[in-house]
Design an enzyme around this catalytic site. Structure first.
Site, short mmCIF file in Angstrom:
data_model
loop_
_atom_site.label_atom_id
_atom_site.label_comp_id
_atom_site.label_asym_id
_atom_site.label_seq_id
_atom_site.Cartn_x
_atom_site.Cartn_y
_atom_site.Cartn_z
N LYS A 172 34.42 22.75 23.05
CA LYS A 172 35.14 23.71 22.21
C LYS A 172 35.92 24.61 23.17
O LYS A 172 35.36 25.53 23.76
CB LYS A 172 34.13 24.51 21.38
CG LYS A 172 34.60 25.07 20.06
CD LYS A 172 35.72 26.05 20.17
CE LYS A 172 35.35 27.31 20.89
NZ LYS A 172 36.50 28.14 21.28
N GLU A 248 27.39 30.73 32.11
CA GLU A 248 28.23 31.28 33.19
C GLU A 248 28.99 32.46 32.59
O GLU A 248 29.94 32.27 31.82
CB GLU A 248 29.22 30.21 33.69
CG GLU A 248 28.56 29.02 34.35
CD GLU A 248 27.96 29.34 35.70
OE1 GLU A 248 28.26 30.42 36.26
OE2 GLU A 248 27.17 28.52 36.19
N CYS A 282 36.38 35.19 36.90
CA CYS A 282 35.07 35.83 36.86
C CYS A 282 34.64 36.19 38.28
O CYS A 282 33.83 37.09 38.49
CB CYS A 282 34.05 34.90 36.23
SG CYS A 282 34.05 33.29 37.00
N GLU A 379 34.62 44.47 33.73
CA GLU A 379 35.48 43.46 34.36
C GLU A 379 36.93 43.84 34.09
O GLU A 379 37.32 44.04 32.94
CB GLU A 379 35.25 42.12 33.66
CG GLU A 379 34.28 41.23 34.33
CD GLU A 379 34.28 39.84 33.70
OE1 GLU A 379 34.09 39.73 32.49
OE2 GLU A 379 34.49 38.89 34.46
P1 NAP Z 1 34.93 34.87 25.58
O1 NAP Z 1 35.68 35.76 24.67
O2 NAP Z 1 33.48 35.09 25.74
O3 NAP Z 1 35.23 33.38 25.07
C1 NAP Z 1 34.73 32.27 25.73
C2 NAP Z 1 34.64 31.11 24.76
O4 NAP Z 1 33.72 31.43 23.73
C3 NAP Z 1 35.96 30.78 24.06
O5 NAP Z 1 36.02 29.40 23.83
C4 NAP Z 1 35.81 31.53 22.76
O6 NAP Z 1 36.61 31.01 21.72
C5 NAP Z 1 34.36 31.32 22.47
N1 NAP Z 1 33.78 32.32 21.57
C6 NAP Z 1 34.18 33.59 21.37
N2 NAP Z 1 33.35 34.20 20.48
C7 NAP Z 1 32.41 33.28 20.13
C8 NAP Z 1 31.29 33.30 19.27
N3 NAP Z 1 30.94 34.39 18.58
N4 NAP Z 1 30.56 32.19 19.15
C9 NAP Z 1 30.88 31.08 19.84
N5 NAP Z 1 31.94 30.99 20.68
C10 NAP Z 1 32.69 32.08 20.82
O7 NAP Z 1 35.52 34.87 27.06
P2 NAP Z 1 37.04 34.73 27.50
O8 NAP Z 1 37.71 36.01 27.21
O9 NAP Z 1 37.62 33.47 26.97
O10 NAP Z 1 36.88 34.50 29.06
C11 NAP Z 1 36.74 35.52 29.95
C12 NAP Z 1 35.28 35.73 30.31
O11 NAP Z 1 34.75 34.53 30.84
C13 NAP Z 1 35.09 36.77 31.38
O12 NAP Z 1 34.00 37.59 31.07
C14 NAP Z 1 34.80 35.95 32.63
O13 NAP Z 1 34.07 36.62 33.62
C15 NAP Z 1 34.04 34.82 32.04
N6 NAP Z 1 34.07 33.68 32.94
C16 NAP Z 1 32.93 33.38 33.62
C17 NAP Z 1 32.92 32.33 34.51
C18 NAP Z 1 31.67 31.98 35.26
O14 NAP Z 1 31.59 30.85 35.75
N7 NAP Z 1 30.69 32.84 35.37
C19 NAP Z 1 34.07 31.57 34.72
C20 NAP Z 1 35.23 31.91 34.02
C21 NAP Z 1 35.20 32.97 33.12
P3 NAP Z 1 37.97 31.77 21.29
O15 NAP Z 1 38.90 31.58 22.39
O16 NAP Z 1 38.37 31.07 20.04
O17 NAP Z 1 37.60 33.21 21.06
#
Ligand code: NAP
Length: 475
Positions: A172, A248, A282, A379
């Site tokens: 997804k 992650e 991240c 962040e």
């Molecule tokens: P996010 O808002 O948490 O979204 C991540 C994924 O989860 C997207 O596919 C999103 O879909 C989905 N999602 C959102 N709300 C959800 C829910 N209630 N239930 C199930 N799935 C849901 O994060 P982001 O803004 O895309 O990415 C940035 C974050 O990722 C940052 O915090 C970054 O640090 C972290 N990150 C961590 C790593 C690591 O390896 N530690 C690597 C890269 C990024 P939608 O797009 O449709 O909302």
């Protein structure tokens, strides 16, 4: 390219018929519309993954390995077009996008090599009563949820080990960047992945779709990359069926420069740790702690290098920093900088949002950032470097650990023993010692504290998709 759902090896419209738009962050214009998967489609994807599971698990590891190797080759052949696609939907500069394709493809190559090394063990019980045989078996159907910041690499870092282990998956992708995931589906199919082994389900209603899959008892694993906030929600949902999870999550990386460091090398490292992916990583250095005697020199040089970066549409070759991914991200960066400035920080370069279309924010260096500024807690996810000064090793470690996150830390020092000591004392899953980049498919990537659970890449990355089954044997 195909913009429908990819389920059971076929492209299909969403059962609701709905679609959603994908925007170009450089202009805010629509570049494509993508099928909007719903709960019925999620069920169909789990049906497909469950049906394909037994055959894929029984497929010889060498065959699975060669499919992954082929996917690596196809990605490498098509790296220019994949990079353009990433740049178009994510906004990142082409150079970053090309780097991402290489990094992403390497996960397929690495796990093609690991697929044939999922070895078990045999031993004798300490009592001498029996043998302890341990075999590794695939976890089963996996739901993979990925963020928008590395649309290719976050997908391959999960699909690679899952397929190597003999699992089937439903990916997804983030709804800001579904196109790259769909392009990956086409590549994997061409590489020989059987129908149903990889399913890709873009959706605007991510919460509902992922919850529906987690409620399905056939789903045995959730691997999530994204924010800590969403990670917490999903951990709670996964608890219902006791689903195996890898998380992650967010980071708040300290970048520590001691007075005995090579300051020029530290600035080089800072440019990578901060500006790779325009700060939307991240692993991005989020808090710069610089020892008093070299703080002014470091800030001036970092500001000079940041100010010289060419900002523009990611798809243009000359661009070094593209726009941020969407309006919410740029608004958040802007408010964190405003908060720091109101608290008494000074912008040595950048510091305010430009007028005009697109989601741009200029490379920014802040000095004199107050200890309680939200920019040091949250962040940033943008091209902003807040600098705080410190004195002595103990203070550096205290400041570095003053966060709920623990993904990565960077340490610059001319004293190797100090570097290792501080590296061990900082609460993080990864440390860059005199180095601004840690990510490597051959290394275990992941965090401690609220940055996550589990590791991706390296040998550990494969184990996340395997169960250890113990068979007590008499012979
Ligand atoms: P996010 O808002 O948490 O979204 C991540 C994924 O989860 C997207 O596919 C999103 O879909 C989905 N999602 C959102 N709300 C959800 C829910 N209630 N239930 C199930 N799935 C849901 O994060 P982001 O803004 O895309 O990415 C940035 C974050 O990722 C940052 O915090 C970054 O640090 C972290 N990150 C961590 C790593 C690591 O390896 N530690 C690597 C890269 C990024 P939608 O797009 O449709 O909302």
């Amino acid at each position: 390219m195909n913009t429908d759902l990819f389920i059971a090896g076929k492209w299909s419209a969403a059962s609701s018929g709905e679609r959603f738009d994908v925007l170009d962050p450089a202009t805010g214009d629509t570049v494509a519309s993508v099928a909007d998967g719903g709960e019925a489609d999620a069920r169909a994807a789990v049906d497909a993954a469950a049906a394909a599971g037994p055959d894929w698990a029984a497929t010889p590891a060498r065959v699975r390995s060669e499919v992954l190797r082929k996917a690596f080759e196809l990605m490498t052949e098509r790296s220019a077009e994949l990079a353009k696609l990433i740049s178009l939907e994510n906004g990142k500069a082409l150079t970053d996008a090309k780097g991402e394709v290489t990094y992403a493809a390497e996960f397929f190559r690495w796990f093609a090599e690991e697929a044939v090394r999922a070895e078990g063990t045999v031993g004798t019980a300490p009592s001498g009563a029996n043998r302890i045989l341990v075999v590794r078996q695939p976890v089963g159907v996996c739901v993979l949820v990925t963020p928008w910041n590395f649309p290719a690499a976050m997908a391959t870092r999960k699909i690679g080990p899952a397929l190597a282990a003999g699992c089937t998956v439903i990916l997804k992708p983030a709804s800001d960047t579904p196109l790259t995931a769909l392009a990956m589906a086409a590549i994997l199919a061409e590489a020989g992945v059987p129908d149903g082994v990889v399913n890709v389900l873009p959706s605007r209603s991510s919460g509902k779709v992922v919850s529906a899959m987690l409620r399905d008892p056939r789903v045995r694993k959730l691997s999530f990359t994204g924010s800590t906030e969403v990670g917490r929600i999903l951990l709670a949902q996964a608890a219902e069926n006791v689903v195996n999870t890898s998380m992650e999550l967010g980071g708040n990386a300290p970048f520590v420069v001691f007075a005995d460091a090579d300051v020029e090398a530290a600035v080089d490292g800072a440019m990578i740790a901060k500006m790779r992916n325009g700060g939307e990583a991240c692993t991005a250095a989020n808090r710069f702690f610089v020892e008093e005697p070299v703080a002014a020199e470091f800030a001036a040089e970092l500001a000079r290098r940041m100010a010289a970066l060419v900002v523009g549409p990611g798809t243009e070759e000359r661009t070094q920093v593209g726009p941020l991914v969407n309006e919410d991200t740029v608004a958040k960066v802007d408010s964190l900088v405003k908060g720091a400035l109101e608290g008494g920080a000074e912008a040595v370069t950048g510091g305010s949002r430009p007028d005009g279309p697109g989601f741009y924010y200029p490379p920014t260096v802040l000095t004199g950032v107050p200890a309680d500024a939200p920019i040091l807690r949250e962040e940033i996810f943008g091209p902003v470097a807040p600098i705080v000064t410190f004195t002595g090793e103990a203070e550096a470690v205290r400041l570095a650990n003053d966060t709920e996150y623990g993904l990565v830390a960077y340490v610059y020092t001319g004293d190797l023993a100090r570097g290792l000591r501080v590296g061990e004392a900082i609460e993080a899953g990864m440390v860059g010692l005199n180095r601004g980049l840690v990510s490597d498919p051959a290394a275990p990537f992941g965090g401690v504290k609220q940055s996550g659970i589990g590791r991706e890449g390296g040998h550990e990355g494969l184990l996340e998709y395997l169960e250890s089954k113990y068979i007590a044997v008499n012979w």
